[in-house]
Every structure is written in C-alpha cells, then in structure tokens.
Design an enzyme around this catalytic site. Structure first.
Site, PDB file in Angstrom:
ATOM      1  N   GLY A  11       0.833  -1.210   0.000  1.00  0.00           N
ATOM      2  CA  GLY A  11       0.000   0.000   0.000  1.00  0.00           C
ATOM      3  C   GLY A  11       0.864   1.256   0.000  1.00  0.00           C
ATOM      4  N   TYR A 149     -14.462   3.959  10.941  1.00  0.00           N
ATOM      5  CA  TYR A 149     -13.034   3.794  10.657  1.00  0.00           C
ATOM      6  C   TYR A 149     -12.203   4.179  11.886  1.00  0.00           C
ATOM      7  CZ  TYR A 149      -8.402   5.215   9.106  1.00  0.00           C
ATOM      8  OH  TYR A 149      -7.048   5.388   9.022  1.00  0.00           O
ATOM      9  N   ASN A 200      -8.792  11.611  -0.962  1.00  0.00           N
ATOM     10  CA  ASN A 200      -8.282  12.733  -0.185  1.00  0.00           C
ATOM     11  C   ASN A 200      -7.940  13.914  -1.103  1.00  0.00           C
ATOM     12  OD1 ASN A 200      -6.887  10.073   1.444  1.00  0.00           O
ATOM     13  ND2 ASN A 200      -8.211  11.458   2.545  1.00  0.00           N
ATOM     14  N   LEU A 201      -7.562  15.010  -0.485  1.00  0.00           N
ATOM     15  CA  LEU A 201      -7.376  16.254  -1.245  1.00  0.00           C
ATOM     16  C   LEU A 201      -6.315  16.135  -2.354  1.00  0.00           C
ATOM     17  CD1 LEU A 201      -7.978  19.221  -1.702  1.00  0.00           C
ATOM     18  CD2 LEU A 201      -6.455  19.792   0.199  1.00  0.00           C
ATOM     19  N   ASP A 296     -16.091  16.602   8.598  1.00  0.00           N
ATOM     20  CA  ASP A 296     -14.812  17.327   8.559  1.00  0.00           C
ATOM     21  C   ASP A 296     -14.710  18.300   9.725  1.00  0.00           C
ATOM     22  OD1 ASP A 296     -13.608  16.253   6.368  1.00  0.00           O
ATOM     23  OD2 ASP A 296     -14.080  17.900   5.002  1.00  0.00           O
TER      24      ASP A 296
END
Ligand code: UD1
Length: 335
Positions: A11, A149, A200-201, A296
C-alpha cells in the site's frame, strides 16, 4: 538477522516504508491481499530496492497462514499497515471495517502470540481525535471517534494496551498519522490506490491536473480559519515512512506501549495547498467552493514533540517540496 513482516506492505505507506528498510539493508517480507493496490507495485518496489521482494498474497484474517509465514521467515517484528481506510466507506459498510480492521488485527496478534512474537508497530490515525478541543493536538488529547473507521483504530489501540498490561514483554508503538502526501523520489511509487472514490485532497487535485475531473471541490470556505478553508497537517510520505523505521528501532530496544503523533506540526489550509501545487506545476487548478463535507473538522494539526523527543524523529519536507514530489509522481506516471 532480524526480519520484519509488513502487512499491507504494497500500500501507500507500506511500500515507502519497505523502500527505506531496503535502503538500510534491513530484512523484511510483505503480506498483502492486493485489495487496494495495483499489482505492478511489486515490480516497481523491486526496481527501487534492487532486490526480489519476498511476499505472500494472504489476508491477515488467515491466522494459520500467518503462523506458518512467521515461523518460516523467523519474523522478529511486525508493522501492521493492512486495513480498510476510507472514512466515508466506513460509514456505509461499518461491519466490513470491524471485520477487516479489528478481526484482522486480532488474527495477526493471535498468530504473534502462538509464535512468541512481541514487537508490534501499528498504523493508527489522527482521526482518533475527532473534532479537536485544541491544536496542536498532543497524544493526551481525548479520543473522540466520529466514524467507524476511527472507532476500529481506537478499539485496536485499546486491545494493544490490554496486551501490554498483561504481558510486559510486549513492545508496541501506535503511530497516529496526520495527512500523508507526495511520493518516492524515483517516481515509481506514490499514492495510487485501486479505489478511486471518495479520495483525499491531493489525489483529487491530481485528478483535475490529469484531466479526469474538471474542477476541484473545495469543501467549505466558511470555517474559522485564515482563509475559511479547512486546515490540516500534511506530511511527506517519506517523512512518515522514516518515522516507522525509527519507531521499529525503538520497539526493538524498549518494552511497553507508546502512542505517537506523526505530523509536521504545521497547519496548512486547502487553498494554501492548492496555491503551492499551482506554483510548482505552473498549472492553474479550477476550483468550485461547495458545501462542507460531513464529518470534517475546521483545523487539525499535530504536536509531534513526543515523536521528536523519544523517537528522535523529525519531518524534513516543507510544503513546497511535498507538492513538488506529488507533481513529479504525476509527471513520471502520466496518471
Ligand atoms: C481523511 C480522513 C482521515 C484519514 C485521512 C488520511 C475524513 C473525515 N478523514 O482526513 O480519517 O486518516 O484522510 O487518509 O475523511 N478537501 C477538499 N476537497 C476534496 C477533498 C478534501 O476541499 O476533494 C478538504 C477537506 O475538506 C479537508 C482537507 O481537504 O479540509 C483534507 O481532506 P482529506 O485529504 O480528505 O483528509 P482529512 O479529511 O483530513
């Protein structure tokens, strides 16, 4: 010679950690079920490390196979990266997250118990803190999981605490990661998951740069931050991976359990990250301000002092270098 087992070693974080271990001439083997990484990462990692990688296509829930692998390779420590990691996905299918993350870790710990193995480095996350009461966040900050998570990571941390209490010979470190970005300087490995949803960003920004998205959604510009956008602690993947190698050395020498925040200690806003990426790439990234994303928080950055002091680890990459690294990865892979 000691041998470290990396679960989920192909990963994003596992592969970069493997590259550093190889550079340091430290022996390792990899276990991965290839559920969220491309198979060519094996060949890429072999090119980087200039060695054949010993790996097993096995799921961490297969305890009997783990026992065999640990014995066969005389494994002396484990870095456990293998997990499901998407917050939004975990809200939709929580049971799978408990199954893979919690049950998977229990299976691995059972295999370690059977083989007398007691050195364990665990991939945790800053998500365990939820919406922080204060920033920079230190390790004493209360835990407040906002999604399954994060909850799975806390449950595992608690299990590890109990194991450490019951048997003082265990040596455990939990690394609470902030926001990793960037890639290996070879351009061969980087953040390149199979699942492309809800990302993600930085991966989202890369989709815009490579034309698979027309614009980048900026989730909210009305936070109480300098420019209204969310602030995070972005850390370069090589700095984060080095933290593993340092922590591995620490658990090889010290018993007990420790939790470490792994971040730079610097808060960076969404717009700041975009502007820096535009500067390094010379491109303009179209954005669209959209609603805040559920779950967020406004600001989240680390106090990494404990890792600085105890592990003698410190991040090196600044924001410019981090963006440049992500950009180089795009250019070398034309992704
Ligand atoms: C997320 C996870 C966190 C996980 C971490 C690393 C959530 C709520 N948290 O952190 O548990 O450990 O990834 O994998 O998902 N943003 C945009 N547009 C986008 C994507 C993100 O504006 O398309 C903003 C977000 O609102 C946030 C910042 O960018 O302010 C960073 O978001 P992201 O990269 O998803 O990381 P986190 O949410 O901090």
């Amino acid at each position: 010679m000691t041998c470290t087992l990396l679960t989920g070693g192909f990963g994003y974080i596992g592969s970069h950690t493997a590259a550093i271990l190889a550079e340091n001439k430290q022996k390792f083997i990899i276990l991965d079920n290839f559920i969220n990484c491309k198979r060519d990462v094996v060949a890429r990692l072999e090119t980087i490390t200039n060695q054949n990688i010993r790996f097993y296509e096995v799921d961490v829930r297969e305890t009997e196979s783990l026992i065999k692998i640990i014995n066969e390779n005389k494994v002396s420590s484990v870095i456990h990266f293998a997990a499901l990691k998407s917050v939004s996905d975990s809200l939709m299918r929580p049971l799978d997250y408990y199954e893979v993350n919690v049950k998977g870790t229990i299976s691995l710990l059972q295999a370690m118990k059977c083989t007398g193995l007691k050195r364990f480095l665990f991939s945790s996350t800053a998500a365990v803190y939820g919406e922080p009461d204060f920033c920079p966040i230190d390790e004493k900050h209360k835990l407040n999981p906002l999604n399954p998570y994060a909850q799975t990571k806390i449950i595992i941390e608690k299990i590890l605490e109990d194991i450490s209490k019951a048997d003082r010979e265990w040596s455990i470190a939990c690394l609470r990661y902030f926001n990793p970005i960037g890639a290996h300087n070879s351009g061969l490995i980087g953040d390149d998951p199979l699942s492309v949803e809800n990302s993600n960003l930085m991966p989202e920004m890369i989709k815009v740069v490579t034309g698979s998205k027309n614009y980048l959604n900026v989730f909210g510009d009305d936070y109480e931050t300098s420019d209204g956008t969310g602030v995070r602690d972005y850390i370069h993947i090589m700095d984060l991976s080095k933290a593993h190698v340092t922590a591995l050395d620490y658990i090889n020498k010290n018993n007990g359990i420790n939790f470490f925040n792994i971040g730079t200690g610097e808060g960076v806003s969404v717009l700041e990250l975009i502007k820096t990426f535009e500067k390094v790439s010379g491109l303009s990234i179209p954005i669209k301000i959209s609603n805040r994303r559920e779950g967020d928080c406004a600001v989240c950055f680390a106090n990494p002092k404990k890792a600085n002091d105890i592990l003698k680890w410190k991040s090196n990459y600044d924001l410019y270098k981090m963006c440049n690294s992500a950009w180089e990865f795009v250019k070398s892979n034309k992704i």
